[in-house]
Design a protein around this motif. Sequence first.
Motif, PDB file in Angstrom:
ATOM      1  N   GLY A   1       9.151   6.981   6.242  1.00 53.20           N
ATOM      2  CA  GLY A   1       7.607   6.967   6.571  1.00 53.20           C
ATOM      3  C   GLY A   1       6.942   7.422   5.053  1.00 53.20           C
ATOM      4  O   GLY A   1       5.745   7.149   5.110  1.00 53.20           O
TER       5      GLY A   1
ATOM      6  N   ASN B   1       4.817   4.588   4.040  1.00 51.39           N
ATOM      7  CA  ASN B   1       3.910   3.969   4.897  1.00 51.39           C
ATOM      8  C   ASN B   1       2.609   4.121   4.652  1.00 51.39           C
ATOM      9  O   ASN B   1       1.928   4.895   5.250  1.00 51.39           O
ATOM     10  CB  ASN B   1       4.405   4.460   6.307  1.00 51.39           C
ATOM     11  CG  ASN B   1       3.911   3.644   7.259  1.00 51.39           C
ATOM     12  OD1 ASN B   1       2.928   2.740   7.235  1.00 51.39           O
ATOM     13  ND2 ASN B   1       3.862   4.377   8.732  1.00 51.39           N
TER      14      ASN B   1
ATOM     15  N   GLU C   1       0.410   8.871   7.756  1.00 51.69           N
ATOM     16  CA  GLU C   1       0.904   8.551   9.114  1.00 51.69           C
ATOM     17  C   GLU C   1       2.228   9.455   9.219  1.00 51.69           C
ATOM     18  O   GLU C   1       2.507   9.930  10.427  1.00 51.69           O
ATOM     19  CB  GLU C   1       1.217   7.010   9.138  1.00 51.69           C
ATOM     20  CG  GLU C   1       0.127   6.300   9.589  1.00 51.69           C
ATOM     21  CD  GLU C   1      -0.685   6.505  10.584  1.00 51.69           C
ATOM     22  OE1 GLU C   1      -0.075   6.783  11.656  1.00 51.69           O
ATOM     23  OE2 GLU C   1      -1.799   6.736  10.575  1.00 51.69           O
TER      24      GLU C   1
END
Length: 163
Positions: A156, A159, A19
């Motif tokens: 992130g 993630n 992601e």
Amino acid sequence: VTQYKMSPDKDPLFRGEFEVVKELVATIKNGESAKNVCDKVIDKMEPKTGGTGIKQLRENIAESKLSYEIMDDAAQAFLKSKIMDNIHKYYYLIAFAGYMLDAAELARDAVSDEIKAEVTLKSGKCAIPANQLKLVKSFTQYMEEHATLRGLIDTGKGNLQWE
């Protein structure tokens, strides 16, 4: 830019489609090309039979992630840290490739029209000697101009679906 494409038959994890990487690709100029350049370099470094001891970065992340589910808690903590560290490296390699694509364009644009006229080939392409190309800004300056990229990786890189 680069026409390199990874096989779409590969699992998304093995293609490096995390992601945070997708967000980076969507955020920077020439993001798709930057990822392709980076992936091409990573794929060129795959060890041949007999090996060099170098582990392919994207595959290492994917294999570690797949192993994560079957590990005990202590091993999972170590593996999660290793996965996030490798995603961090992969992210910055793509960001650097994006910087270099941008820097190459800026360097070509900074060369005078007279020099470009002297080095233009019959095909219409410009073959500017490397000693006449100058980087307009450093990678540090590029990252300062794109300050949101640092925050993006910090939030992130973890993630992934962990359970």
